[in-house]
Design a protein around this motif. Structure first.
Motif, PDB file in Angstrom:
ATOM      1  N   TRP A  22      27.455  23.399  16.180  1.00 60.21           N
ATOM      2  CA  TRP A  22      26.965  23.331  14.907  1.00 60.21           C
ATOM      3  C   TRP A  22      25.045  23.460  15.081  1.00 60.21           C
ATOM      4  O   TRP A  22      24.745  24.150  14.231  1.00 60.21           O
ATOM      5  CB  TRP A  22      27.275  22.112  14.260  1.00 60.21           C
ATOM      6  N   ARG A  67      34.850  26.837  10.067  1.00 61.59           N
ATOM      7  CA  ARG A  67      34.139  26.280   8.979  1.00 61.59           C
ATOM      8  C   ARG A  67      32.647  26.343   8.945  1.00 61.59           C
ATOM      9  O   ARG A  67      32.077  26.756   8.293  1.00 61.59           O
ATOM     10  CB  ARG A  67      34.710  24.997   8.995  1.00 61.59           C
ATOM     11  N   ILE A  68      32.228  26.180  10.322  1.00 59.98           N
ATOM     12  CA  ILE A  68      30.767  26.022  10.458  1.00 59.98           C
ATOM     13  C   ILE A  68      30.377  27.532  10.409  1.00 59.98           C
ATOM     14  O   ILE A  68      29.152  27.663   9.712  1.00 59.98           O
ATOM     15  CB  ILE A  68      30.484  25.763  12.161  1.00 59.98           C
ATOM     16  N   LYS A  70      31.523  29.963   8.425  1.00 55.31           N
ATOM     17  CA  LYS A  70      31.721  30.300   6.849  1.00 55.31           C
ATOM     18  C   LYS A  70      30.413  29.520   6.243  1.00 55.31           C
ATOM     19  O   LYS A  70      29.688  30.296   5.664  1.00 55.31           O
ATOM     20  CB  LYS A  70      32.776  29.594   6.252  1.00 55.31           C
ATOM     21  N   ASP A  71      30.217  28.267   6.650  1.00 51.20           N
ATOM     22  CA  ASP A  71      29.217  27.464   6.123  1.00 51.20           C
ATOM     23  C   ASP A  71      27.711  27.980   6.344  1.00 51.20           C
ATOM     24  O   ASP A  71      26.716  28.146   5.271  1.00 51.20           O
ATOM     25  CB  ASP A  71      28.864  25.821   6.351  1.00 51.20           C
ATOM     26  N   ASP A  73      27.398  31.200   7.254  1.00 52.27           N
ATOM     27  CA  ASP A  73      27.321  32.597   6.947  1.00 52.27           C
ATOM     28  C   ASP A  73      26.856  33.571   8.329  1.00 52.27           C
ATOM     29  O   ASP A  73      25.802  34.049   8.180  1.00 52.27           O
ATOM     30  CB  ASP A  73      26.328  33.007   5.816  1.00 52.27           C
TER      31      ASP A  73
END
Length: 264
Positions: A22, A67-68, A70-71, A73
């Motif tokens: 992240w 998810r990371i 996607k969040d 981009d």
């Protein structure tokens, strides 16, 4: 295309390693990168049990990386472990981002320098490529870099960039070999090489980690003519660079090693 190389040092804690993903992916995204590459064994460092954390590509660790991506981009390449045959695991590169999903299982297993990866790892079947923003990328892992055929196969399939993720074992001459091999594979395949290795634990005061291969750092991005765009040292670091995949066509017009190659 702006890309980032995240030279991290992962540990035993898979959740803590997700925090690294992240943190570095957010830095890369904020810098405008479309792709961020993490090392082999980002999920868990070698020298710890791999079987108990291996999970399928839709498992919780991979889903969190997804998810990371996607969040933020951004497309992420990160080393993890998936279930293999006969109680072994597969040494897998997960590729995930908006509109991008792929995975590569390491083909050449590191049965060398006194280490026997094949005891615990099940080999993959063949080359894998993925497309991002109209550019095809090839994938490779660590010991693969000693085998030119994988990189030329990716190039012949249309790849203009080859990615190699590593947890390169330390030893006499090993760092020099890594540097040489990465540049040689760029020339063999006339592709950009994006080489991301685990950082050197000794740069953080951790000291050598025993028999398991950990990392020496020296991540790099290399042009199709073997010239480093960026070359890191041993410490954990994020490098963000711009490359132009279109220049590969110009290089191949001048140095057509793929077209001239004869097979015996």
């Amino acid at each position: 295309m702006r890309i980032a190389v995240a030279q991290v040092i992962s540990g035993a804690d898979t959740a803590a390693n997700l925090e690294l993903v992240w943190d570095y992916a957010a830095q890369a995204s904020n810098a405008g990168a479309r792709l961020v590459v993490f090392p082999e064994a980002t999920m868990r460092a070698f020298g710890h049990s791999l079987k108990d954390i291996a999970e399928p590509l839709d498992g919780p660790w991979a889903s969190e990386v997804r998810r990371i991506a996607k969040d933020l981009d951004i497309t992420i390449v990160a080393g993890m472990f998936t279930p293999g045959k006969d109680g072994r695991v597969r040494n897998t590169l997960l590729v995930t981002g908006p509109g991008v999903e792929a995975s590569y299982d390491k083909v050449h297993l590191f049965d060398a320098f006194g280490f026997t990866e094949s005891k615990t790892v099940d080999a993959g079947e063949g080359p894998v490529t993925f497309e991002l923003d109209g550019t095809l990328f090839g994938l490779a892992t660590c010991y693969d870099v000693r085998f030119p055929g994988l990189f030329t196969a990716n190039a012949n399939a249309g790849a203009r960039v080859n990615i190699v993720c590593a947890s390169w074992g330390a030893g006499e001459g090993k760092t020099e070999q890594w540097d040489l091999l990465v540049r040689a594979r760029a020339l063999d395949s006339t592709t950009y090489m994006v080489a991301c290795g685990q950082g050197d634990p000794e740069t953080t005061g951790a000291g050598p980690a025993g028999a398991a291969p950990t990392g020496v750092g020296h991540s790099a991005v290399v042009t199709p003519l073997g010239k480093p765009v960026v070359a890191l040292g041993g410490k954990p670091e994020l490098a963000v660079v711009d490359i132009d995949p279109a220049t590969v066509d110009d290089v191949r017009a001048t140095l057509p090693v793929l077209a001239n190659a004869r097979r015996f």
